[in-house]
Design an enzyme around this catalytic site. Structure first.
Site, short mmCIF file in Angstrom:
data_model
loop_
_atom_site.label_atom_id
_atom_site.label_comp_id
_atom_site.label_asym_id
_atom_site.label_seq_id
_atom_site.Cartn_x
_atom_site.Cartn_y
_atom_site.Cartn_z
CB ILE A 75 -1.04 -3.46 1.32
CG1 ILE A 75 -0.21 -3.17 2.61
CG2 ILE A 75 -2.07 -2.55 1.00
CD1 ILE A 75 0.40 -1.71 2.50
CB SER A 76 -1.98 -7.06 5.77
OG SER A 76 -1.68 -8.28 5.19
CB ALA A 77 -6.39 -4.32 7.43
#
Length: 241
Positions: A75-77
Protein backbone atom coordinates in the site's frame (compact mmCIF):
# COMPACT_ATOMS: atom_id res chain seq x y z
CA UNK A 1 9.37 13.97 0.25
CA UNK A 2 12.08 12.26 2.32
CA UNK A 3 12.11 15.10 4.85
CA UNK A 4 8.32 14.89 5.10
CA UNK A 5 8.50 11.14 5.71
CA UNK A 6 10.99 11.52 8.56
CA UNK A 7 8.97 14.27 10.19
CA UNK A 8 5.70 12.39 9.87
CA UNK A 9 7.20 9.18 11.25
CA UNK A 10 8.46 11.10 14.29
CA UNK A 11 5.05 12.72 14.66
CA UNK A 12 3.19 9.40 14.53
CA UNK A 13 5.50 7.84 17.13
CA UNK A 14 4.85 10.81 19.41
CA UNK A 15 1.08 10.35 19.10
CA UNK A 16 1.21 6.57 19.27
CA UNK A 17 -1.19 6.32 22.23
CA UNK A 18 -4.13 8.15 20.65
CA UNK A 19 -7.07 6.39 19.01
CA UNK A 20 -7.03 5.44 15.34
CA UNK A 21 -9.41 8.23 14.32
CA UNK A 22 -7.27 10.82 16.11
CA UNK A 23 -4.08 9.45 14.54
CA UNK A 24 -5.65 9.43 11.07
CA UNK A 25 -6.73 13.04 11.51
CA UNK A 26 -3.27 13.97 12.78
CA UNK A 27 -1.70 12.33 9.73
CA UNK A 28 -3.92 14.41 7.43
CA UNK A 29 -3.13 17.62 9.33
CA UNK A 30 0.57 16.95 9.04
CA UNK A 31 0.29 16.36 5.29
CA UNK A 32 -1.57 19.68 5.10
CA UNK A 33 1.11 21.44 7.11
CA UNK A 34 3.80 20.33 4.71
CA UNK A 35 1.85 21.26 1.59
CA UNK A 36 1.10 17.78 0.29
CA UNK A 37 -2.63 18.14 0.90
CA UNK A 38 -3.64 21.54 -0.46
CA UNK A 39 -7.40 21.30 -0.84
CA UNK A 40 -10.22 21.00 1.65
CA UNK A 41 -11.79 18.26 -0.45
CA UNK A 42 -8.81 15.92 -0.28
CA UNK A 43 -8.35 16.59 3.43
CA UNK A 44 -11.99 15.73 4.16
CA UNK A 45 -11.82 12.50 2.18
CA UNK A 46 -8.58 11.32 3.78
CA UNK A 47 -10.00 12.11 7.22
CA UNK A 48 -13.20 10.20 6.46
CA UNK A 49 -11.46 7.09 5.08
CA UNK A 50 -9.40 5.78 7.99
CA UNK A 51 -6.14 4.40 6.63
CA UNK A 52 -5.91 2.13 9.67
CA UNK A 53 -8.73 -0.01 8.26
CA UNK A 54 -6.70 -0.74 5.12
CA UNK A 55 -3.25 -1.61 6.49
CA UNK A 56 -2.60 -5.18 7.70
CA UNK A 57 -2.33 -5.69 11.44
CA UNK A 58 1.13 -5.27 12.88
CA UNK A 59 2.06 -2.43 10.53
CA UNK A 60 1.89 1.23 11.65
CA UNK A 61 -0.78 2.60 9.28
CA UNK A 62 -0.20 6.31 9.86
CA UNK A 63 3.55 6.35 9.27
CA UNK A 64 4.42 7.95 5.93
CA UNK A 65 5.87 4.89 4.28
CA UNK A 66 4.64 2.17 1.94
CA UNK A 67 3.62 -1.01 3.76
CA UNK A 68 3.77 -4.64 2.70
CA UNK A 69 0.30 -6.15 2.27
CA UNK A 70 1.35 -9.64 1.15
CA UNK A 71 1.67 -11.24 -2.31
CA UNK A 72 4.69 -9.00 -3.11
CA UNK A 73 2.37 -5.98 -3.08
CA UNK A 74 2.33 -2.78 -1.04
CA UNK A 75 0.00 0.00 0.00
CA UNK A 76 1.51 3.34 -1.02
CA UNK A 77 2.69 5.90 1.52
CA UNK A 78 0.12 8.50 2.67
CA UNK A 79 1.95 11.32 0.89
CA UNK A 80 1.63 9.47 -2.42
CA UNK A 81 -2.08 8.87 -1.93
CA UNK A 82 -2.51 12.55 -1.11
CA UNK A 83 -0.46 13.57 -4.15
CA UNK A 84 -2.56 11.43 -6.49
CA UNK A 85 -5.84 12.63 -5.00
CA UNK A 86 -4.75 16.24 -5.44
CA UNK A 87 -3.80 15.57 -9.06
CA UNK A 88 -7.13 13.85 -9.77
CA UNK A 89 -9.57 15.82 -7.63
CA UNK A 90 -11.13 17.82 -10.50
CA UNK A 91 -11.81 14.52 -12.25
CA UNK A 92 -13.42 12.96 -9.18
CA UNK A 93 -16.49 15.16 -9.04
CA UNK A 94 -19.89 13.71 -8.05
CA UNK A 95 -21.27 11.49 -10.79
CA UNK A 96 -17.94 10.82 -12.49
CA UNK A 97 -16.32 7.44 -13.17
CA UNK A 98 -12.95 6.47 -11.63
CA UNK A 99 -10.73 3.43 -12.10
CA UNK A 100 -8.10 2.31 -9.57
CA UNK A 101 -5.64 -0.15 -11.15
CA UNK A 102 -3.79 -2.35 -8.67
CA UNK A 103 -6.31 -1.50 -5.98
CA UNK A 104 -4.58 -3.61 -3.30
CA UNK A 105 -6.22 -3.09 0.09
CA UNK A 106 -8.92 -0.86 -1.40
CA UNK A 107 -7.90 2.39 0.31
CA UNK A 108 -7.71 4.68 -2.69
CA UNK A 109 -10.71 3.02 -4.33
CA UNK A 110 -12.68 3.92 -1.21
CA UNK A 111 -11.44 7.53 -1.42
CA UNK A 112 -12.53 7.68 -5.05
CA UNK A 113 -15.96 6.32 -4.16
CA UNK A 114 -16.49 9.00 -1.54
CA UNK A 115 -15.53 11.72 -4.01
CA UNK A 116 -17.67 10.56 -6.95
CA UNK A 117 -20.58 9.65 -4.68
CA UNK A 118 -23.56 7.34 -5.22
CA UNK A 119 -24.30 8.73 -8.70
CA UNK A 120 -20.74 8.00 -9.86
CA UNK A 121 -18.77 4.79 -10.19
CA UNK A 122 -15.53 3.83 -8.47
CA UNK A 123 -13.93 0.64 -9.76
CA UNK A 124 -10.96 -1.19 -8.28
CA UNK A 125 -9.06 -3.77 -10.33
CA UNK A 126 -6.60 -6.16 -8.70
CA UNK A 127 -5.20 -9.43 -10.10
CA UNK A 128 -4.63 -11.16 -6.74
CA UNK A 129 -7.98 -12.71 -5.72
CA UNK A 130 -7.06 -12.81 -2.03
CA UNK A 131 -6.40 -9.06 -2.04
CA UNK A 132 -9.74 -8.42 -3.72
CA UNK A 133 -11.51 -10.43 -1.01
CA UNK A 134 -9.71 -8.67 1.84
CA UNK A 135 -10.16 -5.23 0.25
CA UNK A 136 -13.91 -5.74 0.10
CA UNK A 137 -13.89 -6.63 3.80
CA UNK A 138 -11.86 -3.47 4.51
CA UNK A 139 -14.32 -1.33 2.58
CA UNK A 140 -17.24 -2.86 4.48
CA UNK A 141 -15.75 -1.41 7.69
CA UNK A 142 -15.24 2.04 6.19
CA UNK A 143 -17.32 5.16 5.60
CA UNK A 144 -18.21 4.02 2.06
CA UNK A 145 -19.64 0.61 2.95
CA UNK A 146 -23.08 1.71 1.75
CA UNK A 147 -21.69 2.55 -1.71
CA UNK A 148 -20.33 -0.98 -1.97
CA UNK A 149 -23.74 -2.36 -1.07
CA UNK A 150 -25.50 -0.07 -3.55
CA UNK A 151 -23.15 -1.00 -6.38
CA UNK A 152 -21.55 2.36 -7.15
CA UNK A 153 -18.29 0.98 -5.71
CA UNK A 154 -16.92 -2.36 -6.90
CA UNK A 155 -13.65 -4.31 -6.88
CA UNK A 156 -12.82 -6.94 -9.49
CA UNK A 157 -10.22 -9.64 -10.12
CA UNK A 158 -8.59 -8.75 -13.42
CA UNK A 159 -5.33 -7.78 -15.12
CA UNK A 160 -5.16 -4.06 -14.44
CA UNK A 161 -3.04 -3.47 -17.54
CA UNK A 162 -6.23 -4.12 -19.50
CA UNK A 163 -8.32 -1.75 -17.39
CA UNK A 164 -12.01 -2.48 -16.86
CA UNK A 165 -13.79 -1.73 -20.15
CA UNK A 166 -17.28 -2.53 -18.83
CA UNK A 167 -17.59 0.88 -17.16
CA UNK A 168 -15.32 2.93 -19.42
CA UNK A 169 -14.71 5.68 -20.26
CA UNK A 170 -13.25 6.99 -16.99
CA UNK A 171 -12.84 10.59 -15.90
CA UNK A 172 -10.00 9.54 -13.59
CA UNK A 173 -7.60 6.59 -13.70
CA UNK A 174 -5.01 5.85 -11.04
CA UNK A 175 -2.38 3.15 -11.41
CA UNK A 176 -0.72 1.95 -8.22
CA UNK A 177 2.28 0.13 -9.74
CA UNK A 178 4.98 1.14 -12.21
CA UNK A 179 4.56 0.20 -15.85
CA UNK A 180 7.51 0.10 -18.25
CA UNK A 181 5.28 2.13 -20.57
CA UNK A 182 1.72 3.41 -20.38
CA UNK A 183 -0.68 0.56 -21.30
CA UNK A 184 -2.65 1.46 -24.42
CA UNK A 185 -5.96 0.01 -23.08
CA UNK A 186 -5.82 2.52 -20.20
CA UNK A 187 -5.33 5.42 -22.60
CA UNK A 188 -8.25 4.15 -24.65
CA UNK A 189 -10.47 3.89 -21.57
CA UNK A 190 -9.66 7.44 -20.44
CA UNK A 191 -12.52 9.80 -21.24
CA UNK A 192 -11.81 12.91 -23.35
CA UNK A 193 -11.24 15.61 -20.75
CA UNK A 194 -10.09 12.96 -18.25
CA UNK A 195 -6.81 12.44 -16.42
CA UNK A 196 -4.68 9.44 -15.51
CA UNK A 197 -1.80 9.31 -13.03
CA UNK A 198 0.61 6.41 -13.48
CA UNK A 199 4.18 5.66 -12.39
CA UNK A 200 6.28 4.78 -15.43
CA UNK A 201 9.75 3.27 -15.56
CA UNK A 202 11.82 0.34 -14.34
CA UNK A 203 14.98 1.28 -12.43
CA UNK A 204 14.11 4.98 -12.54
CA UNK A 205 10.44 5.91 -12.34
CA UNK A 206 8.40 9.08 -12.81
CA UNK A 207 4.81 9.75 -11.86
CA UNK A 208 3.24 10.67 -15.19
CA UNK A 209 0.13 12.82 -15.55
CA UNK A 210 -1.79 11.89 -18.68
CA UNK A 211 -4.44 14.33 -19.86
CA UNK A 212 -6.73 13.41 -22.74
CA UNK A 213 -8.01 16.50 -24.52
CA UNK A 214 -11.55 16.80 -25.81
CA UNK A 215 -10.34 16.07 -29.35
CA UNK A 216 -8.85 12.75 -28.14
CA UNK A 217 -5.22 13.83 -28.26
CA UNK A 218 -3.04 13.02 -25.25
CA UNK A 219 -0.64 15.23 -23.30
CA UNK A 220 1.83 13.62 -20.87
CA UNK A 221 4.01 15.32 -18.26
CA UNK A 222 6.18 14.15 -15.38
CA UNK A 223 5.08 15.19 -11.88
CA UNK A 224 7.81 13.75 -9.66
CA UNK A 225 10.27 10.89 -9.27
CA UNK A 226 8.78 7.87 -7.48
CA UNK A 227 9.48 4.29 -6.49
CA UNK A 228 6.68 1.73 -6.96
CA UNK A 229 6.46 -2.04 -7.29
CA UNK A 230 6.18 -3.14 -10.95
CA UNK A 231 2.90 -3.43 -12.82
CA UNK A 232 3.19 -6.96 -14.12
CA UNK A 233 1.38 -10.28 -14.53
CA UNK A 234 0.03 -12.22 -11.56
CA UNK A 235 2.53 -15.02 -12.20
CA UNK A 236 5.48 -12.64 -12.28
CA UNK A 237 4.32 -10.87 -9.14
CA UNK A 238 3.95 -14.09 -7.20
CA UNK A 239 7.27 -15.54 -8.37
CA UNK A 240 9.31 -16.56 -5.31
CA UNK A 241 6.51 -15.40 -3.00
Amino acid sequence: MEVLRLLLNRFCRHYGTSGSVDKNKAMVEYLQQYGIIRSKKVAEVMEAIDRGLFVPGGSPPYVDSPMQIGYNATISAPHMHATCLELLKEHLQPGMHALDVGSGTGYLTACFAMMVGPQGRAVGVEHIPELVTSSIENIKKSAVASLLNEGSLSVHVADGRLGWPDLAPYDAIHVGAAAPEIPQPLIEQLKPGGRMVIPVGTVFQDLKVVDKKLDGSVKIRSETSVRYVPLTSRAAQLHNY
